[in-house]
Design an enzyme around this catalytic site. Structure first.
Site, PDB file in Angstrom:
ATOM      1  N   ILE A 171       5.429   5.254  -7.160  1.00 14.12           N
ATOM      2  CA  ILE A 171       6.110   5.638  -8.400  1.00 14.12           C
ATOM      3  C   ILE A 171       5.524   4.861  -9.584  1.00 14.12           C
ATOM      4  CG2 ILE A 171       7.942   3.926  -8.133  1.00 14.12           C
ATOM      5  CD1 ILE A 171       9.962   6.054  -9.000  1.00 14.12           C
ATOM      6  N   ASN A 198       3.118  -3.270  -2.367  1.00 13.91           N
ATOM      7  CA  ASN A 198       3.062  -2.763  -3.747  1.00 13.91           C
ATOM      8  C   ASN A 198       2.915  -3.905  -4.753  1.00 13.91           C
ATOM      9  OD1 ASN A 198       3.739   0.189  -3.448  1.00 13.91           O
ATOM     10  ND2 ASN A 198       5.468  -0.751  -2.384  1.00 13.91           N
ATOM     11  N   ASN A 225      -3.346   0.504  -1.126  1.00 14.63           N
ATOM     12  CA  ASN A 225      -1.909   0.734  -1.160  1.00 14.63           C
ATOM     13  C   ASN A 225      -1.398   0.687  -2.598  1.00 14.63           C
ATOM     14  OD1 ASN A 225       1.025   0.183  -0.544  1.00 14.63           O
ATOM     15  ND2 ASN A 225       0.228   0.335   1.506  1.00 14.63           N
ATOM     16  N   HIS A 232       7.222   8.577  -2.481  1.00 21.99           N
ATOM     17  CA  HIS A 232       6.472   7.425  -1.975  1.00 21.99           C
ATOM     18  C   HIS A 232       6.190   6.487  -3.153  1.00 21.99           C
ATOM     19  CE1 HIS A 232       2.948   6.371   1.029  1.00 21.99           C
ATOM     20  NE2 HIS A 232       3.702   5.334   0.731  1.00 21.99           N
TER      21      HIS A 232
HETATM   22  C1  LIG Z   1       5.748   0.569  -1.834  1.00 22.92           C
HETATM   23  O1  LIG Z   1       5.076   0.754  -0.613  1.00 22.92           O
HETATM   24  C2  LIG Z   1       5.793   1.413   0.383  1.00 22.92           C
HETATM   25  C3  LIG Z   1       4.927   1.477   1.618  1.00 22.92           C
HETATM   26  O2  LIG Z   1       3.567   1.375   1.363  1.00 22.92           O
HETATM   27  C4  LIG Z   1       6.266   2.757  -0.104  1.00 22.92           C
HETATM   28  O3  LIG Z   1       7.007   3.408   0.884  1.00 22.92           O
HETATM   29  C5  LIG Z   1       7.045   2.601  -1.388  1.00 22.92           C
HETATM   30  O4  LIG Z   1       7.438   3.816  -1.899  1.00 22.92           O
HETATM   31  C6  LIG Z   1       6.287   1.828  -2.419  1.00 22.92           C
HETATM   32  N1  LIG Z   1       7.130   1.542  -3.591  1.00 22.92           N
HETATM   33  C7  LIG Z   1       6.747   1.683  -4.846  1.00 22.92           C
HETATM   34  C8  LIG Z   1       7.741   1.304  -5.870  1.00 22.92           C
HETATM   35  O5  LIG Z   1       5.662   2.079  -5.174  1.00 22.92           O
END
Ligand SMILES: *[C@@H]1O[C@H](CO)[C@@H](O)[C@H](O)[C@H]1NC(C)=O
Ligand SMILES: *[C@@H]1O[C@H](CO)[C@@H](O)[C@H](O)[C@H]1NC(C)=O
Length: 267
Positions: free
Chosen positions: A29, A182, A136, A27
C-alpha cells in the site's frame, strides 16, 4: 487510523460501487498527495491469485475510496509492494520473476536472484532495478531522490538513486541480521522504519507454543558511512507475532503483522 487523535480507532473505509470487493485481496500500500491535496491510494491486489495495482481517490469527508483504475501489466507478474510517485505513476517490487506458484517455488529453491523493481506510468513501463533474492517493501525518501528496497531473503536494504528519467542506480546496500519486510519513512526526519522477522522459519511453520517474534528497526542516516540502526521494539511473540510493517507519524508508531493484530505505541 487518524494518528492525530488522542485515542485513534481503526475505521473501515467504504469503497465505491463497481469495485469487486468480494475478490479484493490487498497486499502492499502507498499514498500520493497531489499539489491540490488530492490523496491517491495505491494498493497491490491479488484477486484470484492474479496481480494488479488498484488506484483509489481518498475522500476524507466520507471516509471512502473512489476506485479510479486497475493496472495489470506483463512486467508486474508477482507484485509485492508499491510506492507512488504521481497520480498514476509508481515503483513496484516483484518478489518473484514468475507468477506460477510452482515456478515461484523453484525460483526460491534454486536461489535465482530474479526479483526486480518496475517503474510504471501510463506512457512507459520498465524494469529499473534487478538482481534481488526477493524484493519486498519499497519506499521513497522525503526529498524524492532515493528509493529504498527491502530484499527480505537476503537480509538487505538497498538504496537506489532516482534519476530524472525514473531509472534507478544502486548507491548502497545495508546488510542486517533479520528478514526485512516493509519499509516506511518518518516524514519529518527521513529515518527508515522497518518491520522485521528475526526468525523466518517460525513464520511459515506456525506453532502457537513457539510463535514468530517481532522486531522493529529504525535506520538513521542510511547514506552515511555508519548508519545508526536501533532496535526500537522487540518481542518473542507473547504480545505481537510476525511484525511486517512499522509506520511512524508525529511520535506515534503503528506496527502491523502478517497474521496477528497491530500494536499502537507512543515513542
Ligand atoms: C508488508 O509485507 C507483508 C508481507 O510481505 C504484506 O502482507 C503487507 O501487506 C505489507 N504491508 C504494507 C503496509 O505494505
Ligand atoms: C516470552 O518471554 C516471556 C518473558 O518476557 C516468557 O514468559 C514467555 O514464556 C516467552 N514466550 C515464548 C513463546 O518464548
Amino acid at each position: 487510523m487518524d494518528l492525530k487523535e488522542e485515542r485513534p480507532r481503526a475505521l473501515e473505509l467504504r469503497v465505491s460501487r463497481g469495485f469487486d470487493l468480494a475478490s479484493f485481496n490487498p497486499h502492499g500500500i502507498s499514498t500520493f498527495v497531489d499539489r491540490d491535496d488530492t490523496v491517491y491510494l495505491f494498493v497491490v491486489n491479488h484477486p484470484e491469485f492474479k496481480n494488479t495495482v488498484e488506484i483509489f481517490k481518498f475522500e476524507e469527508e466520507e471516509n471512502s475510496l473512489l476506485h479510479l483504475k486497475t493496472i495489470r501489466h506483463e512486467l508486474l507478474p508477482s507484485v509485492n509492494d508499491v510506492t507512488a510517485v504521481g497520480p498514476t505513476h509508481f515503483y513496484a517490487t516483484n518478489d518473484h520473476y514468475f507468477s506460477d506458484p510452482f515456478l515461484k517455488y523453484l525460483e526460491t529453491y534454486l536461489n535465482l536472484r530474479w526479483a526486480n523493481v518496475v517503474y510504471y506510468s501510463p506512457n512507459e513501463v520498465k524494469v529499473v532495478a534487478e538482481g534481488f533474492d526477493s524484493a519486498n517493501g519499497i519506499n521513497i525518501s522525503p526529498d524524492n531522490k532515493f528509493i529504498y528496497v527491502a530484499d527480505i531473503l537476503a537480509h538487505e536494504i538497498h538504496v537506489l538513486e532516482k534519476h530524472p528519467n525514473m531509472n534507478l542506480t544502486q548507491r548502497k546496500v545495508l546488510e542486517l541480521d533479520t528478514l526485512v519486510d516493509n519499509l516506511s519513512i518518518d516524514p519529518s526526519s527521513g529515518d527508515i522504519w522497518a518491520g522485521c522477522h528475526p526468525n523466518g522459519q517460525k513464520l511459515f511453520i506456525y506453532d502457537p507454543s513457539n510463535p514468530p517474534s517481532s522486531e522493529v528497526l529504525r535506520i538513521q542516516n542510511i547514506l552515511s558511512e555508519k548508519p545508526t540502526v536501533t532496535t526500537v521494539y522487540a518481542n518473542n511473540g507473547s504480545v505481537l507475532q510476525g511484525s511486517s510493517v512499522a509506520s511512524v507519524f508525529d511520535g506515534r508508531l503503528l506496527v502491523g503483522t502478517l497474521y496477528h493484530r497491530a500494536l499502537y505505541c507512543k515513542l
